[in-house]
Motif scaffolding. Sequence first.
Motif, mmCIF file in Angstrom:
data_model
loop_
_atom_site.group_PDB
_atom_site.id
_atom_site.type_symbol
_atom_site.label_atom_id
_atom_site.label_comp_id
_atom_site.label_asym_id
_atom_site.label_seq_id
_atom_site.Cartn_x
_atom_site.Cartn_y
_atom_site.Cartn_z
ATOM 1 N N UNK A 112 0.814 -1.223 0.000
ATOM 2 C CA UNK A 112 0.000 0.000 0.000
ATOM 3 C C UNK A 112 0.844 1.267 0.000
ATOM 4 N N UNK A 113 2.012 1.236 0.648
ATOM 5 C CA UNK A 113 2.822 2.447 0.772
ATOM 6 C C UNK A 113 3.775 2.652 -0.392
ATOM 7 N N UNK A 114 4.339 1.593 -0.943
ATOM 8 C CA UNK A 114 5.327 1.750 -2.013
ATOM 9 C C UNK A 114 4.769 2.526 -3.217
ATOM 10 N N UNK A 115 3.509 2.336 -3.621
ATOM 11 C CA UNK A 115 3.009 3.117 -4.770
ATOM 12 C C UNK A 115 2.819 4.604 -4.483
ATOM 13 N N UNK A 116 2.757 5.001 -3.206
ATOM 14 C CA UNK A 116 2.379 6.375 -2.869
ATOM 15 C C UNK A 116 3.281 7.439 -3.509
ATOM 16 N N UNK A 117 4.619 7.339 -3.426
ATOM 17 C CA UNK A 117 5.434 8.387 -4.068
ATOM 18 C C UNK A 117 5.240 8.459 -5.576
ATOM 19 N N UNK A 118 4.961 7.327 -6.217
ATOM 20 C CA UNK A 118 4.767 7.332 -7.669
ATOM 21 C C UNK A 118 3.415 7.953 -8.042
ATOM 22 N N UNK A 119 2.404 7.761 -7.183
ATOM 23 C CA UNK A 119 1.123 8.459 -7.386
ATOM 24 C C UNK A 119 1.322 9.954 -7.196
ATOM 25 N N UNK A 120 2.175 10.336 -6.243
ATOM 26 C CA UNK A 120 2.482 11.754 -6.037
ATOM 27 C C UNK A 120 3.132 12.364 -7.269
ATOM 28 N N UNK A 121 4.008 11.602 -7.921
ATOM 29 C CA UNK A 121 4.622 12.070 -9.175
ATOM 30 C C UNK A 121 3.541 12.317 -10.221
ATOM 31 N N UNK A 122 2.600 11.392 -10.349
ATOM 32 C CA UNK A 122 1.516 11.568 -11.323
ATOM 33 C C UNK A 122 0.713 12.820 -11.018
ATOM 34 N N UNK A 123 0.434 13.065 -9.728
ATOM 35 C CA UNK A 123 -0.296 14.264 -9.351
ATOM 36 C C UNK A 123 0.436 15.532 -9.736
ATOM 37 N N UNK A 124 1.735 15.580 -9.490
ATOM 38 C CA UNK A 124 2.518 16.776 -9.832
ATOM 39 C C UNK A 124 2.570 17.003 -11.336
ATOM 40 N N UNK A 125 2.690 15.939 -12.099
ATOM 41 C CA UNK A 125 2.733 16.090 -13.560
ATOM 42 C C UNK A 125 1.413 16.615 -14.101
ATOM 43 N N UNK A 126 0.300 16.160 -13.538
ATOM 44 C CA UNK A 126 -1.010 16.673 -13.966
ATOM 45 C C UNK A 126 -1.131 18.158 -13.615
ATOM 46 N N UNK A 127 -0.717 18.528 -12.416
ATOM 47 C CA UNK A 127 -0.783 19.935 -12.006
ATOM 48 C C UNK A 127 0.107 20.812 -12.880
ATOM 49 N N UNK A 128 1.261 20.290 -13.258
ATOM 50 C CA UNK A 128 2.190 21.068 -14.079
ATOM 51 C C UNK A 128 1.639 21.358 -15.463
ATOM 52 N N UNK A 129 0.785 20.484 -15.959
ATOM 53 C CA UNK A 129 0.279 20.652 -17.326
ATOM 54 C C UNK A 129 -1.124 21.243 -17.378
ATOM 55 N N UNK A 130 -1.718 21.535 -16.216
ATOM 56 C CA UNK A 130 -3.114 21.998 -16.231
ATOM 57 C C UNK A 130 -3.365 23.278 -15.488
ATOM 58 N N UNK A 131 -2.429 24.219 -15.546
ATOM 59 C CA UNK A 131 -2.535 25.426 -14.734
ATOM 60 C C UNK A 131 -3.752 26.285 -15.048
ATOM 61 N N UNK A 132 -4.277 26.200 -16.251
ATOM 62 C CA UNK A 132 -5.420 27.035 -16.638
ATOM 63 C C UNK A 132 -6.748 26.295 -16.618
ATOM 64 N N UNK A 133 -6.737 25.063 -16.190
ATOM 65 C CA UNK A 133 -7.951 24.244 -16.195
ATOM 66 C C UNK A 133 -8.341 23.879 -14.769
ATOM 67 N N UNK A 134 -9.521 24.325 -14.328
ATOM 68 C CA UNK A 134 -9.980 23.992 -12.983
ATOM 69 C C UNK A 134 -10.138 22.476 -12.820
#
Length: 421
Positions: A86-108
Amino acid sequence: MTAVREDAVVGTRSATRLKRWTLVAAGMFAVAWGGNEFTPLLVMYKLDHGFTQVVVDTFLFAYVLGIVPALLIGGPLSDRLGRRPLMVPAPFIAVAGSLVLATGADSAAWLIVGRVLSGVALGLGMAVGGSWLKELSTQDRDPSARPGAGARRAAMSLTAGFGIGAGVAGILAQWAPWPSALAYGVHSALALAAGLALLRAPETRPAVPKDERRSLAQDLKIPAVGHRRFLYIVAPVAPWVFGAAASAYAVMPALMTGRSGSAPVAFSALLCMIGLGAGFAIQAVGRRIDTPSNARAVAVALAVLVLGMSVAAVASDALTVPMSMIAAAILGCGYGLALVSGLQEIQRIAGPDDLAGLTAVFYSLSYLGFAVPAVMAVIAESTTALTYPMMFVFGAIVAAASLVLVVVKWRRHLPEASERG
């Protein structure tokens, strides 16, 4: 227990240079960084991308939609399947979250998706990582660990990630190129490294054999939630953990946007770092205040929160840089004391089979506090009858009422007494 020890020894042959708990602490630090790097950027999204205050505060709260399910499901599942799956995937999910935020600054919508992913990662880190870290901080696995070390290490790992992540993100967004993306790229690299390091951490709770497992519905039940010590001592302080933090580094920076000169994003990050830095530093004091014989640590936390809300009322009226910094520091101290005292109470109340689950419930209640900025913004925009100073005064009154309840139940329903019958 012997089998668990043997697994720990085998699993750490490649990690001899590091204490085993530091690998899990690094993973928790990384997901906390990803959870809070967004906070000082709220001012940027408002000024540069045209979102209203209510909308940006909703972005802040949106990751609770990821946190709470990850907490409530991930914690009990880790009791069933083990901590690692359960814990090992957490940092990789965090990476996915940051990448989405980086590419969607103008989209709510895109920003909300990124925040939810960050929340899932943080929820797993808090419930599963916190339990894993606690189990790696026992005397048999770490002879240098003192009583309560697991709670303190978990609280400090999270607080350091929250504070440093916010500080770095604010500085990069204010003065570096690509203000909407660079901070998320830095975090992605950090979280990826932490995730790879986490692969070396030993399991502390082997999976329950399939033929011995209860139904999933039974595993998701957390009997210790009904413990009166939890209801009367832990539940009253839990929402104040992030209610105080959000007031310090989301509400105050928003109010100070027009009063912070030419660097509003950096000032937002500064308030965030002041609040979380104070929260980090005060946790060492919290260890000395805490005692298993009464609720002294929780009471002190609530007393500090009463003071913090009162000072925030003055600061939100004066709107000066010094007062906002003082308010952030006191609220940060309240946050840090509430977090570590709540976790220490949880680790006394919970049995080995519901430690992760009860930790998840505590954090779920604590994250209700992240609704505070959005609620205050909605009230402020819908009526002129309730100002921010008045709302902070109301917060001080509620904190005082919580303190009275905790003092009344000061020595009652202690876990040791319950166990003796």
